[in-house]
Write an enzyme that holds these catalytic residues in place. Structure first.
Site, PDB file in Angstrom:
ATOM      1  N   ASP A   1      -1.299  -7.726 -12.966  1.00 20.93           N
ATOM      2  CA  ASP A   1      -0.564  -8.732 -13.749  1.00 20.93           C
ATOM      3  C   ASP A   1      -0.521  -8.393 -15.239  1.00 20.93           C
ATOM      4  OD1 ASP A   1      -0.043 -10.081 -11.448  1.00 20.93           O
ATOM      5  OD2 ASP A   1      -1.352 -11.786 -11.840  1.00 20.93           O
TER       6      ASP A   1
ATOM      7  N   ARG B   1       5.341  -8.727   0.283  1.00 24.40           N
ATOM      8  CA  ARG B   1       4.034  -9.363   0.152  1.00 24.40           C
ATOM      9  C   ARG B   1       3.582  -9.925   1.501  1.00 24.40           C
ATOM     10  NH1 ARG B   1       3.818 -11.852  -5.665  1.00 24.40           N
ATOM     11  NH2 ARG B   1       1.697 -12.375  -5.106  1.00 24.40           N
ATOM     12  N   PRO B   2       3.065  -9.050   2.377  1.00 20.92           N
ATOM     13  CA  PRO B   2       2.632  -9.533   3.686  1.00 20.92           C
ATOM     14  C   PRO B   2       1.452 -10.497   3.566  1.00 20.92           C
ATOM     15  CG  PRO B   2       1.916  -7.262   3.336  1.00 20.92           C
ATOM     16  CD  PRO B   2       2.797  -7.627   2.169  1.00 20.92           C
ATOM     17  N   ILE B   3       1.258 -11.344   4.587  1.00 20.33           N
ATOM     18  CA  ILE B   3       0.074 -12.213   4.565  1.00 20.33           C
ATOM     19  C   ILE B   3      -0.727 -12.051   5.869  1.00 20.33           C
ATOM     20  CG2 ILE B   3       1.048 -13.900   2.952  1.00 20.33           C
ATOM     21  CD1 ILE B   3       1.232 -15.782   5.400  1.00 20.33           C
ATOM     22  N   ASP B   4      -0.608 -10.847   6.454  1.00 15.09           N
ATOM     23  CA  ASP B   4      -1.298 -10.590   7.720  1.00 15.09           C
ATOM     24  C   ASP B   4      -2.815 -10.803   7.628  1.00 15.09           C
ATOM     25  OD1 ASP B   4      -0.801  -8.225   6.007  1.00 15.09           O
ATOM     26  OD2 ASP B   4      -2.181  -7.246   7.386  1.00 15.09           O
ATOM     27  N   GLN B   5      -3.411 -10.520   6.467  1.00 15.80           N
ATOM     28  CA  GLN B   5      -4.875 -10.655   6.357  1.00 15.80           C
ATOM     29  C   GLN B   5      -5.303 -12.122   6.357  1.00 15.80           C
ATOM     30  OE1 GLN B   5      -6.916  -7.862   6.557  1.00 15.80           O
ATOM     31  NE2 GLN B   5      -4.891  -7.058   7.036  1.00 15.80           N
TER      32      GLN B   5
ATOM     33  N   LYS C   1      -3.914 -20.155 -14.380  1.00 17.65           N
ATOM     34  CA  LYS C   1      -2.923 -20.628 -13.396  1.00 17.65           C
ATOM     35  C   LYS C   1      -3.333 -20.273 -11.972  1.00 17.65           C
ATOM     36  CE  LYS C   1       0.766 -18.059 -12.517  1.00 17.65           C
ATOM     37  NZ  LYS C   1       1.005 -17.737 -11.098  1.00 17.65           N
ATOM     38  N   ASN C   2      -3.746 -19.025 -11.765  1.00 12.66           N
ATOM     39  CA  ASN C   2      -4.014 -18.602 -10.386  1.00 12.66           C
ATOM     40  C   ASN C   2      -5.255 -19.257  -9.796  1.00 12.66           C
ATOM     41  OD1 ASN C   2      -1.719 -17.128 -10.389  1.00 12.66           O
ATOM     42  ND2 ASN C   2      -2.693 -15.131 -10.649  1.00 12.66           N
TER      43      ASN C   2
ATOM     44  N   ILE D   1      -1.043  -1.800  -6.632  1.00 10.83           N
ATOM     45  CA  ILE D   1      -1.152  -3.049  -5.857  1.00 10.83           C
ATOM     46  C   ILE D   1       0.196  -3.446  -5.234  1.00 10.83           C
ATOM     47  CG2 ILE D   1      -1.906  -5.471  -5.891  1.00 10.83           C
ATOM     48  CD1 ILE D   1      -4.199  -3.648  -6.697  1.00 10.83           C
TER      49      ILE D   1
ATOM     50  N   ARG E   1       4.970 -19.105  -4.078  1.00  6.89           N
ATOM     51  CA  ARG E   1       4.320 -18.525  -2.903  1.00  6.89           C
ATOM     52  C   ARG E   1       2.958 -19.162  -2.674  1.00  6.89           C
ATOM     53  NH1 ARG E   1       5.326 -13.740  -0.876  1.00  6.89           N
ATOM     54  NH2 ARG E   1       3.123 -13.494  -0.430  1.00  6.89           N
TER      55      ARG E   1
ATOM     56  N   ARG F   1       6.936 -20.237 -15.585  1.00  6.53           N
ATOM     57  CA  ARG F   1       6.113 -20.458 -14.379  1.00  6.53           C
ATOM     58  C   ARG F   1       4.634 -20.367 -14.725  1.00  6.53           C
ATOM     59  NH1 ARG F   1       6.793 -16.169 -10.271  1.00  6.53           N
ATOM     60  NH2 ARG F   1       4.793 -17.120  -9.847  1.00  6.53           N
TER      61      ARG F   1
ATOM     62  N   CYS G   1       9.215 -10.792  -2.727  1.00  6.37           N
ATOM     63  CA  CYS G   1       9.522 -11.358  -4.031  1.00  6.37           C
ATOM     64  C   CYS G   1       9.877 -10.234  -4.977  1.00  6.37           C
ATOM     65  CB  CYS G   1       8.373 -12.206  -4.551  1.00  6.37           C
ATOM     66  SG  CYS G   1       7.015 -11.241  -5.118  1.00  6.37           S
TER      67      CYS G   1
HETATM   68  C1  UD1 Z   1      -2.634 -12.768  -6.448  1.00  6.01           C
HETATM   69  C2  UD1 Z   1      -2.083 -13.340  -7.733  1.00  6.01           C
HETATM   70  C3  UD1 Z   1      -1.095 -12.380  -8.357  1.00  6.01           C
HETATM   71  C4  UD1 Z   1      -1.735 -11.021  -8.556  1.00  6.01           C
HETATM   72  C5  UD1 Z   1      -2.368 -10.516  -7.249  1.00  6.01           C
HETATM   73  C6  UD1 Z   1      -3.151  -9.233  -7.419  1.00  6.01           C
HETATM   74  C7  UD1 Z   1      -2.128 -15.707  -7.291  1.00  6.01           C
HETATM   75  C8  UD1 Z   1      -1.342 -16.936  -7.031  1.00  6.01           C
HETATM   76  N1  UD1 Z   1      -1.402 -14.580  -7.419  1.00  6.01           N
HETATM   77  O1  UD1 Z   1      -1.544 -12.613  -5.549  1.00  6.01           O
HETATM   78  O2  UD1 Z   1      -0.685 -12.911  -9.606  1.00  6.01           O
HETATM   79  O3  UD1 Z   1      -0.743 -10.094  -8.967  1.00  6.01           O
HETATM   80  O4  UD1 Z   1      -3.265 -11.517  -6.729  1.00  6.01           O
HETATM   81  O5  UD1 Z   1      -4.165  -9.420  -8.333  1.00  6.01           O
HETATM   82  O6  UD1 Z   1      -3.330 -15.722  -7.425  1.00  6.01           O
HETATM   83  N2  UD1 Z   1      -1.765  -7.726   1.126  1.00  6.01           N
HETATM   84  C9  UD1 Z   1      -1.579  -7.394   2.440  1.00  6.01           C
HETATM   85  N3  UD1 Z   1      -1.807  -8.336   3.406  1.00  6.01           N
HETATM   86  C10 UD1 Z   1      -2.204  -9.612   3.082  1.00  6.01           C
HETATM   87  C11 UD1 Z   1      -2.381  -9.944   1.740  1.00  6.01           C
HETATM   88  C12 UD1 Z   1      -2.161  -8.979   0.774  1.00  6.01           C
HETATM   89  O7  UD1 Z   1      -1.225  -6.261   2.765  1.00  6.01           O
HETATM   90  O8  UD1 Z   1      -2.403 -10.414   3.992  1.00  6.01           O
HETATM   91  C13 UD1 Z   1      -1.547  -6.717   0.066  1.00  6.01           C
HETATM   92  C14 UD1 Z   1      -0.418  -7.086  -0.900  1.00  6.01           C
HETATM   93  O9  UD1 Z   1       0.834  -6.691  -0.414  1.00  6.01           O
HETATM   94  C15 UD1 Z   1      -0.824  -6.346  -2.145  1.00  6.01           C
HETATM   95  C16 UD1 Z   1      -2.357  -6.413  -2.108  1.00  6.01           C
HETATM   96  O10 UD1 Z   1      -2.708  -6.691  -0.751  1.00  6.01           O
HETATM   97  O11 UD1 Z   1      -0.436  -5.002  -2.048  1.00  6.01           O
HETATM   98  C17 UD1 Z   1      -2.981  -7.444  -2.999  1.00  6.01           C
HETATM   99  O12 UD1 Z   1      -2.367  -8.706  -2.791  1.00  6.01           O
HETATM  100  P1  UD1 Z   1      -3.124 -10.078  -3.011  1.00  6.01           P
HETATM  101  O13 UD1 Z   1      -4.416  -9.819  -3.735  1.00  6.01           O
HETATM  102  O14 UD1 Z   1      -3.164 -10.818  -1.735  1.00  6.01           O
HETATM  103  O15 UD1 Z   1      -2.149 -10.824  -3.997  1.00  6.01           O
HETATM  104  P2  UD1 Z   1      -1.820 -12.372  -4.004  1.00  6.01           P
HETATM  105  O16 UD1 Z   1      -3.021 -13.159  -3.610  1.00  6.01           O
HETATM  106  O17 UD1 Z   1      -0.534 -12.609  -3.300  1.00  6.01           O
END
Ligand code: UD1
Length: 430
Positions: free
Chosen positions: A305, A122-126, A22-23, A327, A93, A397, A117
């Site tokens: 996961d 779940r920040p997306i700053d990166q 799925k991912n 994580i 997401r 899902r 969630c």
């Molecule tokens: C993806 C998977 C999810 C899995 C996760 C970790 C998909 C659709 N989802 O989620 O099922 O649980 O990987 O293997 O593929 N973080 C930041 N800033 C950012 C992005 C992430 O601080 O900009 C942090 C997150 O809060 C978290 C960690 O980095 O603590 C890892 O997150 P990330 O690998 O980005 O997870 P997703 O891609 O959202």
């Protein structure tokens, strides 16, 4: 609202076919809009998240033709809208992958900012840091991330945290930037590699996916491709832990055993026997499980996961186990439900201390999110008596025909709609 009703106590025995990841599929479908030519994607799982993303893509103008329940033909030459509706981001997401894909191809995108969630903030700053480094202007306006660039330019980007989503989003945008990008501290998950392979099959020039450093040479255009998604390591791992917890003997077929190493090594530690074949793994659980400690980590570490699934198995093991979630900050919500089935688990911050019990007893419980929901089903299968699980829409899902696949392994489980169905099930199975 759909529920699962389970009569527990049967060991799972047999073979089960694992679907596409799925991912990986979510990112690959989004990346498919980066060419005007037609793309065929195969081995898609037929699950809700995928179908919602396809709807979101149709809404911005992509032409989607279903070839069968696991393959789709996509033509994006008519995309005329670069803004994704909140309706979709609210439901998945991962529709934020359209941000990197649209920015890469059309140099502009607007996608609603995803909220927190059920498993934590779940920040997306990166992701945004990466887009900015490529020369895009990024603003948050009226709840949307609005990004645009005259021209994207390759850059040197170091991720502060290892993020699957940021790695993939930046890789997509950089694939069509001018010049070269070096992405350091990249995520190494199998689906990152799958997305890079997919983009390369469309003519991108991406090297190093699967290592810490990904090098991307931007290309002007991408072309048509036919691509088959890798098997889902989390679906496979879920069935493997279901075998362990029910004292079963299950072979997961159509998998890449290498992707399952973190899972197989923990199963060995807790006393299961493992047989690895070319594209299958057999798990045999014939005695009471042993305790162990586990910490979730980015790949190749133990996947977050799979954290609820291993916890459900360890709560039946002899002795004390410690599970550390490194994580996400709120991924033990399901433990209260498990306690209602007799588990002894104490959560302190990001650590669960588990004192194994001999057996679960069935209860009425509720699925808090996708993976925890699947884990609670495993608990129900191992439990004495009946378990009813609410909110199975979370499970749907990401798991295709979950109840049907479990039934093929001898589980007594049915999807029901109301109290009458539950009574009928009880009368039928006795
Ligand atoms: C993806 C998977 C999810 C899995 C996760 C970790 C998909 C659709 N989802 O989620 O099922 O649980 O990987 O293997 O593929 N973080 C930041 N800033 C950012 C992005 C992430 O601080 O900009 C942090 C997150 O809060 C978290 C960690 O980095 O603590 C890892 O997150 P990330 O690998 O980005 O997870 P997703 O891609 O959202």
């Amino acid at each position: 609202m759909d529920q699962y009703v389970i009569k527990g106590g049967n060991p799972l025995v047999g073979e089960v076919e694992i679907g596409g990841a799925k991912n990986a599929a979510l990112a690959i479908l989004a990346a498919a809009i980066m060419t005007n030519e037609t793309v065929v994607v195969e081995n898609l799982p037929d699950v809700r998240d995928i179908n919602v993303l396809l709807e979101a893509m149709e809404k911005i103008g992509a032409k989607i033709e279903r070839l069968d329940s696991h393959s789709v033909k996509i033509n994006s030459s008519q995309i005329g809208n670069f803004s994704v509706d909140y309706e979709y981001i609210k439901r998945i997401r991962a529709s934020y992958y359209l941000l990197g894909a649209l920015l890469g191809k059309y140099k502009r995108a607007a996608v609603p900012l995803p909220g927190g969630c059920n498993i934590g903030s779940r920040p997306i700053d990166q992701h945004l840091k990466g887009f900015k480094a490529l020369g895009a202007d990024v603003k948050i306006e009226y709840g949307f991330i609005v990004t645009e660039a005259e021209q994207l330019r390759g850059s040197h980007i170091y991720l502060d945290v290892v993020s699957v989503g940021a790695t993939i989003n930046i890789m997509m945008a950089a694939a069509m930037a001018e010049g070269s990008t070096v992405l350091e501290n990249a995520a190494k998950e199998p689906h990152v590699v799958d997305v890079a392979n997919f983009l390369n099959s469309m003519g991108a020039n991406i090297k190093g996916a699967g290592t810490d450093v990904i090098r991307i040479k931007g290309v002007e255009r991408l072309h048509s491709t036919e691509y088959s998604i890798i098997p889902d390591q989390i679906e496979a791992g879920t069935f493997m832990f279901a075998a362990a917890a029910t004292m079963g003997d299950v072979t997961v077929k159509n998998v890449i055993p290498k992707h399952l190493e973190a899972t197989t090594s923990k199963l060995l530690e807790i006393g299961c026997e493992i047989e690895e074949l070319d594209d299958a793994v057999r798990v045999v659980s014939s005695k009471r499980l042993k305790s162990t400690n586990v910490k979730t980590l980015p790949y190749p570490g133990f996947p977050t996961d799979m954290q609820p699934q291993i916890t459900v198995a360890l709560a039946l093991a002899k002795g004390t186990s410690i599970v550390t979630e490194s994580i996400f900050d709120n991924r033990f919500k399901y433990v209260d439900e498990l306690a209602r089935m007799g588990a002894n688990i104490k959560v302190e911050g990001n650590t669960a201390i588990i004192d194994g019990t001999l057996q679960y007893t069935g209860a009425r419980i509720s699925s808090p999110d996708l993976r925890a929901g699947a884990a609670l089903v495993i608990a129900g299968l191992a439990a004495d008596g009946y378990t009813v699980i609410d909110d199975v829409h979370f499970i749907e899902r990401g798991y295709e025909r979950f109840d049907e696949k479990l039934r093929s392994l001898g589980a007594i489980i049915e999807k029901v709609e109301d109290e009458r169905d539950i009574q009928k099930f009880r009368l039928k199975v006795g």
